[in-house]
Design a protein around this motif. Sequence first.
Motif, PDB file in Angstrom:
ATOM      1  N   HIS A  51       0.819  -1.221   0.000  1.00 57.42           N
ATOM      2  CA  HIS A  51       0.000   0.000   0.000  1.00 57.42           C
ATOM      3  C   HIS A  51       0.851   1.269   0.000  1.00 57.42           C
ATOM      4  CE1 HIS A  51      -4.418  -0.070   0.217  1.00 57.42           C
ATOM      5  NE2 HIS A  51      -4.286  -1.330   0.598  1.00 57.42           N
ATOM      6  N   ALA A  52       1.780   1.357   0.906  1.00 55.05           N
ATOM      7  CA  ALA A  52       2.564   2.589   1.049  1.00 55.05           C
ATOM      8  C   ALA A  52       3.398   2.855  -0.194  1.00 55.05           C
ATOM      9  CB  ALA A  52       3.453   2.489   2.293  1.00 55.05           C
ATOM     10  N   LEU A  53       4.041   1.814  -0.713  1.00 58.57           N
ATOM     11  CA  LEU A  53       4.868   1.991  -1.904  1.00 58.57           C
ATOM     12  C   LEU A  53       4.007   2.362  -3.106  1.00 58.57           C
ATOM     13  CD1 LEU A  53       7.584   1.873  -3.320  1.00 58.57           C
ATOM     14  CD2 LEU A  53       7.305  -0.615  -3.553  1.00 58.57           C
ATOM     15  N   LYS A  56       3.104   5.967  -3.069  1.00 63.16           N
ATOM     16  CA  LYS A  56       4.254   6.782  -3.433  1.00 63.16           C
ATOM     17  C   LYS A  56       4.469   6.792  -4.938  1.00 63.16           C
ATOM     18  CE  LYS A  56       9.228   7.264  -2.511  1.00 63.16           C
ATOM     19  NZ  LYS A  56      10.392   6.687  -1.774  1.00 63.16           N
ATOM     20  N   VAL A  57       4.346   5.625  -5.577  1.00 65.75           N
ATOM     21  CA  VAL A  57       4.568   5.524  -7.025  1.00 65.75           C
ATOM     22  C   VAL A  57       3.519   6.308  -7.805  1.00 65.75           C
ATOM     23  CG1 VAL A  57       4.583   3.904  -8.972  1.00 65.75           C
ATOM     24  CG2 VAL A  57       5.752   3.302  -6.846  1.00 65.75           C
ATOM     25  N   ALA A  93      -0.755   2.842 -14.797  1.00 65.45           N
ATOM     26  CA  ALA A  93      -0.434   2.575 -13.400  1.00 65.45           C
ATOM     27  C   ALA A  93       0.233   1.216 -13.239  1.00 65.45           C
ATOM     28  CB  ALA A  93      -1.702   2.650 -12.554  1.00 65.45           C
ATOM     29  N   VAL A  94      -0.300   0.211 -13.912  1.00 71.41           N
ATOM     30  CA  VAL A  94       0.274  -1.136 -13.822  1.00 71.41           C
ATOM     31  C   VAL A  94       1.715  -1.133 -14.321  1.00 71.41           C
ATOM     32  CG1 VAL A  94       0.149  -3.453 -14.818  1.00 71.41           C
ATOM     33  CG2 VAL A  94      -1.911  -2.371 -13.917  1.00 71.41           C
ATOM     34  N   SER A  95       1.981  -0.384 -15.376  1.00 71.38           N
ATOM     35  CA  SER A  95       3.344  -0.297 -15.902  1.00 71.38           C
ATOM     36  C   SER A  95       4.276   0.355 -14.891  1.00 71.38           C
ATOM     37  CB  SER A  95       3.340   0.494 -17.209  1.00 71.38           C
ATOM     38  OG  SER A  95       4.648   0.634 -17.712  1.00 71.38           O
ATOM     39  N   LEU A  96       3.833   1.461 -14.277  1.00 70.41           N
ATOM     40  CA  LEU A  96       4.659   2.144 -13.271  1.00 70.41           C
ATOM     41  C   LEU A  96       4.893   1.242 -12.061  1.00 70.41           C
ATOM     42  CD1 LEU A  96       2.992   5.686 -13.363  1.00 70.41           C
ATOM     43  CD2 LEU A  96       5.277   5.091 -14.212  1.00 70.41           C
ATOM     44  N   LEU A  97       3.846   0.536 -11.624  1.00 67.72           N
ATOM     45  CA  LEU A  97       3.975  -0.345 -10.466  1.00 67.72           C
ATOM     46  C   LEU A  97       4.909  -1.513 -10.757  1.00 67.72           C
ATOM     47  CD1 LEU A  97       0.236  -0.402  -9.316  1.00 67.72           C
ATOM     48  CD2 LEU A  97       2.142   0.859  -8.264  1.00 67.72           C
ATOM     49  N   SER A  98       4.831  -2.036 -11.965  1.00 68.20           N
ATOM     50  CA  SER A  98       5.729  -3.130 -12.341  1.00 68.20           C
ATOM     51  C   SER A  98       7.184  -2.671 -12.285  1.00 68.20           C
ATOM     52  CB  SER A  98       5.367  -3.625 -13.746  1.00 68.20           C
ATOM     53  OG  SER A  98       6.253  -4.638 -14.159  1.00 68.20           O
ATOM     54  N   ASP A  99       7.446  -1.460 -12.785  1.00 69.61           N
ATOM     55  CA  ASP A  99       8.816  -0.923 -12.742  1.00 69.61           C
ATOM     56  C   ASP A  99       9.303  -0.761 -11.308  1.00 69.61           C
ATOM     57  OD1 ASP A  99       8.829  -0.835 -15.481  1.00 69.61           O
ATOM     58  OD2 ASP A  99       8.322   1.302 -15.604  1.00 69.61           O
TER      59      ASP A  99
END
Length: 783
Positions: A51-53, A56-57, A93-99
């Motif tokens: 959640h926290a990370l 932030k992303v 969002a999924v792309s940013l989270l994957s990175d």
Amino acid sequence: MTVNQGFLLTRDWRDARSGLALEFWLATSQGSKALRVTNQESVCFFLQSDHALLAKVLAKHSGWRAQALNLTNHQGLAVSALYSRSHVLQRNAVSLLSDAGITTWESDIRPADRYLMERFITADIAYQPGPVSRGFIAPKQIKPAAIAEVNLKVLSIDIETSMDGLQLFSIALQGPAVRRVYMVGASEDQHLAGDELDLIACASARECLDKFLRAVRLLDPDILIGWNVIGFDLWMLQRFCDQQSIKFNIGRDGSTPRWREEPDSERRYIHIAGRVALDGIDLVKAAAFSFDSYSLQQVSESVLGTGKLIAGSDGGAEITRLFNEDKTALARYNLQDCQLVSDIFAKLNLLDFAIARARLTGLPLDRIGGSVAAFEYAYLPLLHRAGFVAPNLGEIESDVISPGGYVMDSTPGLYSDVLVLDFKSLYPSIIRSFLIDPCGYWRAKNSGLKKAQVVQGFNEAFFAREGHLLPGIIEKLWSARDSAKAEKNQPLSYAIKIIMNSFYGVLGSEGCRFFDPRVCSSITLRGHEIIQRSKQWIEAQGFAVIYGDTDSLFVWAGDAATTMNPEELGQSLAAGLNLWWAQTIRTEHQLNSALEVEFETHFKRFFMPTIRGSEAGSKKRYAGIITNQRGADELIFKGLESVRTDWTRLARDFQTELYWRLFHGEAVDQWIVELVAALRAGAKDEQLVYRKRLRRKLEDYAKSRPPHVQAAHKLAQVGLTPKRGEWVEYFITTNGPEPKATRTSAIDYQHYLDRQLQPVADAILPFFGYSFSSLIEHQIRLL
């Protein structure tokens, strides 16, 4: 409260200012209706510990929210939902989270599909009408509806073009109260009474296209059908419209279609708002009808006993000649193709099959294949309610290798009275009997259940006795199929069978997110056990099992057939085996058996060959004589040359006649001698053509050049390069493979004698005391 009902034709979604908008086109008793559901969100899942990370992303982005849920992933870790106001935002969002190293789940589920599946809606929709804006109804409520009769408006279309595809000749339409051809260059509109055909004159291709598009709007069909209608007719119409700067606006809302192409397969897909394009070739294959060729000519002759008005390899040239010299004849030819497609759809119940499949799976009416998608559509909403989210593709890892079906070593020979016992839908019945289920496996693994609370599988897999999903899905389908059979609803019955039997294949496919070798091997290895122990039980009753394959056992009745009717014996064995398995599964596993053995076939004469060049019995290859429903003898082949399209007609006809004669005690020696003489005299040349499809592009055959590829290269040398997927017809000549259309060398008759006739004959003649070589040598000595 007013509630209306309709059958789902198309589904779509778009990102709007107010959030995700879902659009559904329905066929109803009051005509087509369009529903638009707004203010929706795309959703995927992530670990609660992230959640926290995640915050932030995504801090610099708006339009999303996260919420903790009472769900876990397949490892038992708690997950939360990420909601996005647009699907594009979710993708980003999924792309940013994957990175950032954050895993998300179920982000690949299409919004419209998720909306429907979570409401358990497949094809029939009930909705409470709301306000109407720009032709779209904003429903106050959407829910599943009871199945109602669907009268879909179907229009068959077919176009004719020049051989190079650059010039449009005509467009034919056939449907209820319409038999019409728009013809470029025709002199005047006329009604051809003998054909009940309206020939509409068009001064140009542009006018032809305009009139066609106007007709589609006025006729307003739900379904467009044809033969290769997507890959050719609609695609070419799109190209012609582009050339003429005309909008190809065949959508019900006046929109143009969206196209998608698969470069590797050169396959095209089309989405038309409010209309469905169904290709006859795809549906015939999906419904498991088998033909030597899926050309319209071949299928129509086989199904209808009639064919196209122009047939043969020079059809393109004849079409061009008719366009230049006899447009009336071309119009009749064009419309006949439409009529053939309509008649094939009607005779084979293809539309009923497509409708039944859509109702079962929730997949779009035009979706071909899609076994994985069908499984997920049924499974995911139940999985969520069971407290889990689905894994990602390839996420579940195991070094276990799941075997295929059990194929028994055969006892080769010639037999009288062979009985085939078949386990009805073996793998689905194993799933039901032994509670095999991905969710059940995760539940057992994560919850620390006691031994009495689980069912032991194979490869250290075990499954929860409570809280499983797939056995219940299978049970509902099984019951629905029994009802369909009782109601003589063949399309629905067959659609259910295909879907139900595909579920094991889905679990055993690496293209499925639920693939786990421990789960699927618990199905196949249980199948091995069932076939082997069934063989032991049958042999304990005094009968020999001469072969077994996955879900079938071949039992030689032996002397018992002289004192007992073979059919009654087969029924008795099936009933006894069913009872034994019910008792065994109850005793050993404390479970109820869903296994169902059926007496399937009585072969009056049966032949199991050896492997070529060996004395060992073959597998998946046999032949026999049965009594069909008309009371006549019928010859059945499995895996032999007569059912192989890559063998010549000579070999296939030779095998059929040879086995028929041998099974009926007729002499074959003189007949073989005469056939060989006719072959060498050139009287069988038309039966010597090989046909094989190019599976790749011609230039991709670099390392290996099999005969059909060699023939294709020779066609390319004269400017007739065959495309991937097309059939190549060729002879074997004294100068190697040569195309049928351009052969110049003498046919190599010795090749056909050695490679086509002799292997067929050598498989069975020795069992009757004959030798093919000695028969032929005797003939040569007489010459």
